[in-house]
Motif scaffolding. Structure first.
Motif, PDB file in Angstrom:
ATOM      1  N   THR A   1      46.707  48.266  35.417  1.00 16.28           N
ATOM      2  CA  THR A   1      45.927  48.441  36.631  1.00 16.28           C
ATOM      3  C   THR A   1      44.633  47.640  36.560  1.00 16.28           C
ATOM      4  O   THR A   1      44.168  47.117  37.567  1.00 16.28           O
ATOM      5  CB  THR A   1      45.619  49.935  36.842  1.00 16.28           C
ATOM      6  N   ASP A   2      44.071  47.526  35.367  1.00 15.62           N
ATOM      7  CA  ASP A   2      42.836  46.760  35.202  1.00 15.62           C
ATOM      8  C   ASP A   2      43.017  45.300  35.611  1.00 15.62           C
ATOM      9  O   ASP A   2      42.145  44.712  36.248  1.00 15.62           O
ATOM     10  CB  ASP A   2      42.340  46.822  33.765  1.00 15.62           C
TER      11      ASP A   2
ATOM     12  N   LYS B   1      45.203  44.119  37.748  1.00 15.82           N
ATOM     13  CA  LYS B   1      45.356  44.073  39.200  1.00 15.82           C
ATOM     14  C   LYS B   1      44.006  44.237  39.880  1.00 15.82           C
ATOM     15  O   LYS B   1      43.707  43.566  40.873  1.00 15.82           O
ATOM     16  CB  LYS B   1      46.330  45.154  39.670  1.00 15.82           C
TER      17      LYS B   1
END
Length: 58
Positions: free
Chosen positions: A3-4, A6
């Motif tokens: 997620t980081d 993205k």
């Protein structure tokens, strides 16, 4: 990918959009071009993350 990664891609896109807008408003072509480059970098990162996600699901 994570997620980081993205989030970093989206952050680059937003940062680029802001730089482009400020460059346009202040008639600073260099800053405007830098903003466009940041947006392209963010879009490229985002695309790479999508490809990685597709291969993870396979």
């Amino acid at each position: 990918m994570g997620t980081d990664d993205k989030f970093d891609a989206k952050a680059d896109q937003v940062k680029g959009k802001v730089k482009e807008g400020v460059g346009d408003a202040t008639d600073d072509q260099g800053l405007e071009n830098e903003g466009k480059a940041d947006q392209a970098k963010g879009t490229l990162k985002e695309s790479a993350e999508k490809v990685k996600d597709i291969f993870k699901k396979s």
